[in-house]
Structures are given as C-alpha cells and as structure tokens.
Write an enzyme that holds these catalytic residues in place. Structure first.
Site, PDB file in Angstrom:
ATOM      1  N   ASP A  46      -3.385  -3.579  -6.536  1.00 30.99           N
ATOM      2  CA  ASP A  46      -3.146  -4.541  -7.621  1.00 30.99           C
ATOM      3  C   ASP A  46      -2.142  -4.004  -8.637  1.00 30.99           C
ATOM      4  O   ASP A  46      -1.922  -2.785  -8.718  1.00 30.99           O
ATOM      5  CB  ASP A  46      -4.474  -4.816  -8.339  1.00 30.99           C
ATOM      6  N   TYR A  47      -1.588  -4.916  -9.410  1.00 29.91           N
ATOM      7  CA  TYR A  47      -0.616  -4.512 -10.437  1.00 29.91           C
ATOM      8  C   TYR A  47      -1.240  -3.513 -11.407  1.00 29.91           C
ATOM      9  O   TYR A  47      -0.595  -2.527 -11.801  1.00 29.91           O
ATOM     10  CB  TYR A  47      -0.134  -5.765 -11.190  1.00 29.91           C
TER      11      TYR A  47
END
Length: 389
Positions: free
Chosen positions: A250-251
């Site tokens: 994920d970011y």
C-alpha cells in the site's frame, strides 16, 4: 430203503404220449412281475412310457452313448456335413436336448466380420499422465526452453517491459523481427534472435535476479502515477537493472518489497496458489483480545469477501495501543487493514517483515540489496507463488 422214504412223483405222459419225470421244486424264488420291485424295493418301478409321450431312454450302452455325445460336440471337419440332431435326443444342454438355435449363415457372417474388425483395430498405447495436468497453474509443469512462447512473455523475461507494456509497444510499431514489424502480441517465438526494440537488438534473458527493498511509507508501488505521487523507482538507485515488484505494498505501508528481473518468477510468486507466507507487524489503536485474534485461524468473511487463514498474535500493549503480528498466505488487497478495522481497530502503522524465507531484518529504510544466487535457486525449487498487501 432210502429211495422208499423220498416222495417220488409218478411219471406223467406229455402230449406226444411219452412219459417224463417231474423235477423236484426249486428253492429259487419266483421271478418278479414286470414293472414291480422286490421285497426290499421302495415302491413300484416306473413303467416305460408309451410311444409318442416323450423321449425314450437310449437302448445303447453307456459307452456307446458317450462316444456319440463326444462325436457330436467335436468340431466338424473340413467338408464334413452332419445330419441335424433329432429333437428329443440327449445333448449338451441336458436330457431335454440342446435348445440353442444353431446360428444362421447371416448371423455367422456378422460375427466373423465383427471379430475381423476387432483384430484390425490398432492397439492404443497407455495414456501418459502429465504430472502438471491437474495441478494449479502456478505449479504446472513449465514449458521447456525450446518450445514456442508468446513474444510478450519472452520480452518480459528479458527485462524489456511488462507484458502489457510489450503489447502497447507492438501496437505502436516499436518491435520488429528481422526488420519486419510485428503486428500481434500472439506471435510465437522459440528465442529472441533477430528481435529489435526501437531498432536495438534484444539480448537473451540473463539468469533471474532477486533484490530486497525496504519500501518507505508514502511511496507508490508502480512505474508511474497520474497524480504525480512518488513511486518506488524514485527511491531506487539508477545503476540497477530493470526491476519488477513482486506483489504490491500500500501507499502507506512500509517494509520488505521483493524486486526481480524475471517476469516468470514474478508471476509465480504473486499467485495465491503458491501459499508463500508473509508476515506483517501492525500498530493499532483500540481494544482486542488474543482470543479474538486466534479466531482468525479459521478465516473470516467481511463484506462478502472471504479471507483465508491468518495466524495473529498480540505482541505487546501500551494503553490502548498494541502491536500485532500477522502471518498470512493469500495477500488480498488491503487484507490486513480490513481485517483489523473489522474489529474496530485503527491501524496507524503497517510493516511487512518477511516474504517467504526472505526477511527485512536490519535493512535500512530505502535500502536495497541482492539475494545470493544459491539462495534464489534453493527457493525456486520449493516455489509455489504469492502476493502482497
């Protein structure tokens, strides 16, 4: 004197006028009447049937009857014609005679033709079962080096671009073979000999390489971002070969991200059927017990999405903040965050600490190093696939 004591019958004349002497009575019992048994019998003997009421018992001796039966059962010699068996005579089927109808010429010819066709039919060899035929795609038997493969797959393995990017490059007319543009990504090749990209010849793929990268939070696992956010390639050194991420983080997720030069290795490690274990450490705010975490071993369904087995343990707690370690094998999109949020927890930090046998250990933030070749070879021998969170 002795003769005077014995009774002697007087001579009686016969029809011719001659005299004869009557013999004394014999001690032999009289003969039985026809159709009856003796004094020791069990009843009257069954009388012979009159003519026309059924088969009569053969007058031949037992030996002669057996010879006749053996002669009837023996196969006929060439050119020999036998008379038809009389109805009512004893045969192979019993005392009532052979009730089986002899085959007609038509039936005999059909049976002979069927047997001849069966003999002419070729014998099929036993079917060979491929060991990868019924296995998942991730662990199916790979193609041999000399077999034709799609050009997009070969170029991806050579590190030119991903399969989708190769398809776009073919549509743009950037890839050619012996000077002739290739117009379809379905082109099959056995090697990259004569293939050029933008006029530059493509080298055969080098042995696969695998790298560890400590991804920092706030970076995107992608080659580019339309919104202009920083990507992992902005943090990687420029002297590295073209690398492809195995799975995604994920970011806002940090930790271990594996990168490889081999597209086939990437695909195998990303598939869920590989069952590669990945471990995460999550810092979460809220209340949860170890009993609730242990229930995740049976899996859980959230908003219609089924998540598989998760081995979760509560490491330590400070106030309402706790560190939780989770090990899973599926790696669905945002799986760890969604499971913990389902329990009312707010995840403030998420770190991936291991992917299969490869661990983050003390690799610094933004650091990258290469997995040793013999470790990669040993891993590929037991490979099954994987993904990321």
């Amino acid at each position: 004197m002795l003769s005077a004591m014995l009774p002697v019958s007087a001579p009686q004349p016969d029809e011719s006028g001659l005299f004869f002497v009557a013999k004394p009575p014999s001690s032999r019992p009289p003969s039985r009447p026809s159709g009856t048994r003796g004094a020791s019998g069990k009843g009257p003997r069954r009388l012979a049937r009159p003519a026309g009421e059924g088969p009569r018992r053969s007058a031949k001796s037992g030996r002669e009857a057996r010879e006749d039966t053996r002669r009837e059962r023996a196969p006929a010699r060439a050119g020999e014609r036998r008379p038809p068996r009389a109805s009512g005579t004893s045969g192979a089927s019993g005392p009532s005679g052979d009730k089986r109808r002899p085959p007609t010429d038509k039936r005999r010819d059909a049976k002979t033709a069927a047997n001849a066709a069966q003999e002419r039919r070729p014998v099929r060899p036993p079917r060979k079962i491929s060991h990868g035929a019924n296995l998942p795609r991730a662990v199916a038997t790979p193609k041999k080096p000399g077999e034709p493969q799609r050009i997009a797959k070969l170029l991806a393995r050579a590190g030119i671009a991903s399969r989708r990017d190769v398809e776009r490059m073919i549509a743009d007319g950037r890839i050619a073979r012996d000077g002739v543009l290739i117009d379809t990504p379905a082109t099959l090749l056995t090697s990259l000999h004569g293939i050029t990209v933008d006029g530059n010849p493509v080298k055969e793929p080098a042995p696969a390489k695998l790298f560890r990268f400590h991804k920092p939070a706030g970076t995107l696992t992608a080659a580019r971002d339309p919104k202009g956010r920083p990507t992992i390639y902005d943090r990687l050194p420029a002297d590295l070969p073209r690398l492809m991420p195995i799975g995604r983080l994920d970011y806002n997720t940090e930790g271990l991200l594996l990168l490889t030069t081999d597209g086939e290795l990437k695909r195998q490690m990303e598939l869920p059927s590989s069952s590669i274990e990945r471990t995460y450490r999550a810092r979460a705010f809220g209340e949860i017990s170890q009993t609730q975490l242990e229930d995740l071993v049976e899996g859980i369904e959230i908003d219609g999405i089924r998540y598989g087995k998760i081995d979760a343990n509560l490491e330590r707690r400070t106030g309402r903040n706790q560190w939780i370690e989770l090990t899973l094998t599926e790696g669905k999109n945002r799986e760890v965050r969604r499971v913990l949020e389902h329990f009312g927890l707010e995840v403030s930090r998420l770190i991936r600490t291991s992917y299969g046998p490869f661990e983050l250990a003390d690799l610094p933030m933004g650091g990258v190093d290469q997995i040793r070749a013999h470790d990669l070879v040993a891993f590929r021998k037991s490979l099954g696939g994987g993904g990321g969170d």
